[in-house]
Design a protein around this motif. Sequence first.
Motif, mmCIF file in Angstrom:
data_model
loop_
_atom_site.group_PDB
_atom_site.id
_atom_site.type_symbol
_atom_site.label_atom_id
_atom_site.label_comp_id
_atom_site.label_asym_id
_atom_site.label_seq_id
_atom_site.Cartn_x
_atom_site.Cartn_y
_atom_site.Cartn_z
ATOM 1 N N ASP A 120 0.812 -1.217 0.000
ATOM 2 C CA ASP A 120 0.000 0.000 0.000
ATOM 3 C C ASP A 120 0.847 1.270 0.000
ATOM 4 N N ALA A 121 1.447 1.602 1.124
ATOM 5 C CA ALA A 121 2.272 2.812 1.251
ATOM 6 C C ALA A 121 1.500 4.062 0.853
ATOM 7 N N GLY A 122 0.189 4.061 1.060
ATOM 8 C CA GLY A 122 -0.611 5.229 0.742
ATOM 9 C C GLY A 122 -1.158 5.250 -0.667
ATOM 10 N N VAL A 123 -0.841 4.264 -1.483
ATOM 11 C CA VAL A 123 -1.298 4.219 -2.876
ATOM 12 C C VAL A 123 -1.874 2.844 -3.187
ATOM 13 N N GLN A 133 -5.584 6.607 -4.037
ATOM 14 C CA GLN A 133 -5.900 5.914 -2.797
ATOM 15 C C GLN A 133 -7.383 5.570 -2.822
ATOM 16 N N GLN A 148 -1.025 11.893 3.315
ATOM 17 C CA GLN A 148 -0.223 10.693 3.051
ATOM 18 C C GLN A 148 -0.208 10.382 1.554
ATOM 19 N N ALA A 152 2.998 10.141 -1.096
ATOM 20 C CA ALA A 152 3.289 8.913 -1.843
ATOM 21 C C ALA A 152 3.167 9.093 -3.348
ATOM 22 N N HIS A 154 4.540 11.394 -5.256
ATOM 23 C CA HIS A 154 5.833 11.757 -5.849
ATOM 24 C C HIS A 154 5.684 12.536 -7.161
#
Length: 204
Positions: A120-123, A133, A148, A152, A154
């Motif tokens: 996941d890492a927020g995405v 998300q 968040q 993520a 970028h």
Amino acid sequence: MIHRERAWIALTEAVAACRDHLLYAIRNAIQVPEDYFTWADQVLRRTDGYLAADRVVSDALSDRSQRVLDRMSPEQQHRFWWGDSAAGSDAEWQQAERLAAQVLRQFGFDDAVTTAAGADAGVDVVGAAVAAQVKYAMKPVGRPTLQQLMGAAHGRIAVCFARSGYSKEAIGYADRAGIALFRIHLPISVTAVNQFAARMVNGG
């Protein structure tokens, strides 16, 4: 079921014939024969009887279906209502992520795909130019979730899909940060929440 439909069609045609016969007589100042009223009364009685019987049958079928559904597991109920094509064996959040990826591809992000489980890492959905998300939960998304997501993304276009909408603070943050906000609800409902989402919908 076919016999019931045919019977209903026959009755509606008979009622229409009663009406048309009577209107013709009124318009042309023709005396309506006495036997017409007997015939019309019989048709109306048959119609009332059919409707009463149909309600009894429909109620019985509904009660029986509900008793069957009550004995099903949640997964079986999902498959009953949506069918196997709705991926009833998957969790709703997984279905929502796939729907979000499909929607983004329709918006022109042709390489948008769901991320691997646990990565996941927020995405949840990524593409070369987009990061999204998906929150398929019963509470509105707050500002921290969007912050968040921005971290993520970028530099990619940030998009959020939420089942239960967004807090006022989250919407304000998204409007300042340029995040597109959508409401999402299975099986196929996706609606724009802010101007950035609306531009995607309209191809802007």
